[in-house]
Scaffold this motif. Structure first.
Motif, PDB file in Angstrom:
ATOM      1  N   ASP A  61      40.981  48.232  38.499  1.00 20.75           N
ATOM      2  CA  ASP A  61      42.289  48.782  38.823  1.00 20.75           C
ATOM      3  C   ASP A  61      43.013  47.991  39.918  1.00 20.75           C
ATOM      4  O   ASP A  61      44.070  48.403  40.380  1.00 20.75           O
ATOM      5  CB  ASP A  61      42.174  50.248  39.236  1.00 20.75           C
ATOM      6  CG  ASP A  61      41.294  50.431  40.462  1.00 20.75           C
ATOM      7  OD1 ASP A  61      40.575  49.474  40.826  1.00 20.75           O
ATOM      8  OD2 ASP A  61      41.319  51.524  41.047  1.00 20.75           O
ATOM      9  N   ASP A  62      42.471  46.845  40.314  1.00 20.93           N
ATOM     10  CA  ASP A  62      43.081  46.018  41.353  1.00 20.93           C
ATOM     11  C   ASP A  62      44.006  44.993  40.704  1.00 20.93           C
ATOM     12  O   ASP A  62      43.597  43.887  40.347  1.00 20.93           O
ATOM     13  CB  ASP A  62      41.995  45.330  42.182  1.00 20.93           C
ATOM     14  CG  ASP A  62      42.540  44.666  43.432  1.00 20.93           C
ATOM     15  OD1 ASP A  62      43.778  44.676  43.610  1.00 20.93           O
ATOM     16  OD2 ASP A  62      41.744  44.142  44.221  1.00 20.93           O
ATOM     17  N   VAL A  63      45.261  45.374  40.546  1.00 23.16           N
ATOM     18  CA  VAL A  63      46.225  44.551  39.823  1.00 23.16           C
ATOM     19  C   VAL A  63      46.509  43.247  40.554  1.00 23.16           C
ATOM     20  O   VAL A  63      46.632  42.187  39.929  1.00 23.16           O
ATOM     21  CB  VAL A  63      47.543  45.349  39.599  1.00 23.16           C
ATOM     22  CG1 VAL A  63      48.555  44.520  38.853  1.00 23.16           C
ATOM     23  CG2 VAL A  63      47.253  46.625  38.849  1.00 23.16           C
ATOM     24  N   VAL A  64      46.579  43.284  41.865  1.00 22.21           N
ATOM     25  CA  VAL A  64      46.873  42.081  42.646  1.00 22.21           C
ATOM     26  C   VAL A  64      45.732  41.069  42.517  1.00 22.21           C
ATOM     27  O   VAL A  64      45.973  39.875  42.320  1.00 22.21           O
ATOM     28  CB  VAL A  64      47.130  42.451  44.127  1.00 22.21           C
ATOM     29  CG1 VAL A  64      47.293  41.208  44.965  1.00 22.21           C
ATOM     30  CG2 VAL A  64      48.345  43.348  44.242  1.00 22.21           C
ATOM     31  N   CYS A  65      44.513  41.535  42.598  1.00 26.08           N
ATOM     32  CA  CYS A  65      43.362  40.644  42.466  1.00 26.08           C
ATOM     33  C   CYS A  65      43.324  40.016  41.074  1.00 26.08           C
ATOM     34  O   CYS A  65      43.062  38.817  40.928  1.00 26.08           O
ATOM     35  CB  CYS A  65      42.077  41.409  42.738  1.00 26.08           C
ATOM     36  SG  CYS A  65      40.586  40.408  42.659  1.00 26.08           S
ATOM     37  N   ILE A  66      43.607  40.800  40.045  1.00 28.86           N
ATOM     38  CA  ILE A  66      43.622  40.274  38.674  1.00 28.86           C
ATOM     39  C   ILE A  66      44.731  39.243  38.517  1.00 28.86           C
ATOM     40  O   ILE A  66      44.531  38.191  37.895  1.00 28.86           O
ATOM     41  CB  ILE A  66      43.756  41.433  37.669  1.00 28.86           C
ATOM     42  CG1 ILE A  66      42.490  42.292  37.695  1.00 28.86           C
ATOM     43  CG2 ILE A  66      44.041  40.915  36.268  1.00 28.86           C
ATOM     44  CD1 ILE A  66      42.600  43.576  36.920  1.00 28.86           C
ATOM     45  N   TYR A  67      45.889  39.509  39.086  1.00 27.62           N
ATOM     46  CA  TYR A  67      46.995  38.552  39.013  1.00 27.62           C
ATOM     47  C   TYR A  67      46.618  37.235  39.704  1.00 27.62           C
ATOM     48  O   TYR A  67      46.848  36.151  39.161  1.00 27.62           O
ATOM     49  CB  TYR A  67      48.246  39.151  39.660  1.00 27.62           C
ATOM     50  CG  TYR A  67      49.394  38.178  39.740  1.00 27.62           C
ATOM     51  CD1 TYR A  67      50.176  37.907  38.623  1.00 27.62           C
ATOM     52  CD2 TYR A  67      49.686  37.522  40.923  1.00 27.62           C
ATOM     53  CE1 TYR A  67      51.224  37.006  38.687  1.00 27.62           C
ATOM     54  CE2 TYR A  67      50.728  36.616  40.994  1.00 27.62           C
ATOM     55  CZ  TYR A  67      51.498  36.370  39.882  1.00 27.62           C
ATOM     56  OH  TYR A  67      52.528  35.466  39.947  1.00 27.62           O
ATOM     57  N   GLU A  68      46.028  37.320  40.899  1.00 26.44           N
ATOM     58  CA  GLU A  68      45.625  36.115  41.615  1.00 26.44           C
ATOM     59  C   GLU A  68      44.550  35.347  40.850  1.00 26.44           C
ATOM     60  O   GLU A  68      44.567  34.120  40.800  1.00 26.44           O
ATOM     61  CB  GLU A  68      45.118  36.461  43.012  1.00 26.44           C
ATOM     62  CG  GLU A  68      46.206  36.851  43.964  1.00 26.44           C
ATOM     63  CD  GLU A  68      45.676  37.203  45.348  1.00 26.44           C
ATOM     64  OE1 GLU A  68      44.454  37.481  45.474  1.00 26.44           O
ATOM     65  OE2 GLU A  68      46.474  37.196  46.284  1.00 26.44           O
ATOM     66  N   ALA A  69      43.613  36.064  40.227  1.00 29.04           N
ATOM     67  CA  ALA A  69      42.568  35.404  39.438  1.00 29.04           C
ATOM     68  C   ALA A  69      43.178  34.685  38.242  1.00 29.04           C
ATOM     69  O   ALA A  69      42.758  33.574  37.892  1.00 29.04           O
ATOM     70  CB  ALA A  69      41.534  36.432  38.984  1.00 29.04           C
ATOM     71  N   ASN A  70      44.177  35.290  37.608  1.00 25.09           N
ATOM     72  CA  ASN A  70      44.850  34.640  36.481  1.00 25.09           C
ATOM     73  C   ASN A  70      45.610  33.395  36.929  1.00 25.09           C
ATOM     74  O   ASN A  70      45.594  32.372  36.240  1.00 25.09           O
ATOM     75  CB  ASN A  70      45.804  35.607  35.774  1.00 25.09           C
ATOM     76  CG  ASN A  70      45.071  36.563  34.872  1.00 25.09           C
ATOM     77  OD1 ASN A  70      44.034  36.235  34.305  1.00 25.09           O
ATOM     78  ND2 ASN A  70      45.600  37.765  34.742  1.00 25.09           N
ATOM     79  N   GLU A  71      46.264  33.463  38.079  1.00 24.69           N
ATOM     80  CA  GLU A  71      46.981  32.289  38.584  1.00 24.69           C
ATOM     81  C   GLU A  71      46.001  31.172  38.939  1.00 24.69           C
ATOM     82  O   GLU A  71      46.262  30.001  38.679  1.00 24.69           O
ATOM     83  CB  GLU A  71      47.839  32.668  39.798  1.00 24.69           C
ATOM     84  CG  GLU A  71      49.001  33.578  39.459  1.00 24.69           C
ATOM     85  CD  GLU A  71      49.950  32.971  38.444  1.00 24.69           C
ATOM     86  OE1 GLU A  71      50.379  31.815  38.644  1.00 24.69           O
ATOM     87  OE2 GLU A  71      50.255  33.642  37.442  1.00 24.69           O
ATOM     88  N   GLN A  72      44.874  31.533  39.539  1.00 26.99           N
ATOM     89  CA  GLN A  72      43.843  30.536  39.853  1.00 26.99           C
ATOM     90  C   GLN A  72      43.310  29.910  38.577  1.00 26.99           C
ATOM     91  O   GLN A  72      43.100  28.698  38.507  1.00 26.99           O
ATOM     92  CB  GLN A  72      42.707  31.195  40.636  1.00 26.99           C
ATOM     93  CG  GLN A  72      41.619  30.242  41.054  1.00 26.99           C
ATOM     94  CD  GLN A  72      42.073  29.315  42.147  1.00 26.99           C
ATOM     95  OE1 GLN A  72      42.607  29.757  43.147  1.00 26.99           O
ATOM     96  NE2 GLN A  72      41.878  28.026  41.959  1.00 26.99           N
ATOM     97  N   TYR A  73      43.113  30.730  37.549  1.00 31.34           N
ATOM     98  CA  TYR A  73      42.633  30.235  36.257  1.00 31.34           C
ATOM     99  C   TYR A  73      43.632  29.252  35.663  1.00 31.34           C
ATOM    100  O   TYR A  73      43.243  28.195  35.153  1.00 31.34           O
ATOM    101  CB  TYR A  73      42.407  31.424  35.314  1.00 31.34           C
ATOM    102  CG  TYR A  73      42.187  31.038  33.887  1.00 31.34           C
ATOM    103  CD1 TYR A  73      40.955  30.521  33.468  1.00 31.34           C
ATOM    104  CD2 TYR A  73      43.189  31.164  32.940  1.00 31.34           C
ATOM    105  CE1 TYR A  73      40.750  30.163  32.159  1.00 31.34           C
ATOM    106  CE2 TYR A  73      42.983  30.809  31.632  1.00 31.34           C
ATOM    107  CZ  TYR A  73      41.764  30.307  31.238  1.00 31.34           C
ATOM    108  OH  TYR A  73      41.572  29.938  29.930  1.00 31.34           O
ATOM    109  N   LYS A  74      44.925  29.569  35.747  1.00 32.15           N
ATOM    110  CA  LYS A  74      45.942  28.658  35.209  1.00 32.15           C
ATOM    111  C   LYS A  74      45.947  27.328  35.958  1.00 32.15           C
ATOM    112  O   LYS A  74      46.065  26.264  35.342  1.00 32.15           O
ATOM    113  CB  LYS A  74      47.336  29.304  35.296  1.00 32.15           C
ATOM    114  CG  LYS A  74      47.545  30.448  34.344  1.00 32.15           C
ATOM    115  CD  LYS A  74      48.907  31.073  34.573  1.00 32.15           C
ATOM    116  CE  LYS A  74      49.076  32.376  33.840  1.00 32.15           C
ATOM    117  NZ  LYS A  74      50.348  33.031  34.160  1.00 32.15           N
ATOM    118  N   ARG A  75      45.826  27.383  37.293  1.00 31.53           N
ATOM    119  CA  ARG A  75      45.778  26.133  38.067  1.00 31.53           C
ATOM    120  C   ARG A  75      44.554  25.313  37.690  1.00 31.53           C
ATOM    121  O   ARG A  75      44.652  24.097  37.486  1.00 31.53           O
ATOM    122  CB  ARG A  75      45.766  26.444  39.567  1.00 31.53           C
ATOM    123  CG  ARG A  75      47.104  26.806  40.132  1.00 31.53           C
ATOM    124  CD  ARG A  75      47.099  26.768  41.645  1.00 31.53           C
ATOM    125  NE  ARG A  75      46.197  27.724  42.259  1.00 31.53           N
ATOM    126  CZ  ARG A  75      46.541  28.955  42.626  1.00 31.53           C
ATOM    127  NH1 ARG A  75      47.779  29.363  42.468  1.00 31.53           N
ATOM    128  NH2 ARG A  75      45.659  29.754  43.184  1.00 31.53           N
TER     129      ARG A  75
END
Length: 163
Positions: A61-75
């Motif tokens: 349920d941690d939306v911010v953490c999931i968003y940051e993980a997705n951005e890190q994955y894209k980089r």
């Protein structure tokens, strides 16, 4: 009517400028004298982002953490894709320059490119057009389960003994 500005206008402008300097002056001084000298200056192409928690470390349920993980994955995916492209360009340049002896002279570059491409495909291949860190994580998990049950991918399936 006088041609120049009136006495009230200059007084107001002076007061406004003095007020602006009083508010902006300390913050500008602090930034220029304290913050800027203590920062590491990197060119934009060497910018270092801090590593964020991966998708398996985030709560569901941690939306911010999931968003940051997705951005890190894209980089990370963009970096890995560029590495593969650079290796391919090096190999192609070597082949163009070393013809007709390119098989012997460019062999190590070809091995390096093949290994990088294989690793890229293991991590990012067959994920489809719209994928994120979670789908890549699930792919990795499924591959690990497969290898635990059947051995390395590509070696065929082991016979499971029936009880």
């Amino acid at each position: 009517m006088p041609d120049g500005p009136s006495d009230n206008t200059t007084t107001f402008e002076g007061f406004y400028k003095a007020l602006g300097r009083a508010v902006d002056g300390p913050t500008t001084w602090f930034r220029e004298k304290v913050i800027a000298p203590n920062q590491k200056q990197y060119p934009w192409y060497h910018q270092k982002f801090r590593r964020v928690p991966t998708i398996d470390e985030c709560y569901t349920d941690d939306v911010v953490c999931i968003y940051e993980a997705n951005e890190q994955y894209k980089r990370d995916r963009n970096v890995d894709t560029e590495i593969v492209a650079i290796l391919r360009d090096r190999y192609e340049d070597c082949v163009m320059y070393e013809r007709p002896d390119h098989n012997e002279k460019c062999g190590p570059l070809m091995k390096q490119y093949d290994e990088a491409m294989t690793n890229w495909f293991i991590k990012y291949g067959d994920l489809g057009a719209y994928h994120d860190a979670k789908s890549a994580y699930m792919k990795q998990k499924h591959r690990m389960i497969w290898e635990r049950r059947h051995g390395p991918v590509g070696s065929g399936m082991k016979k499971i003994p029936s009880n």
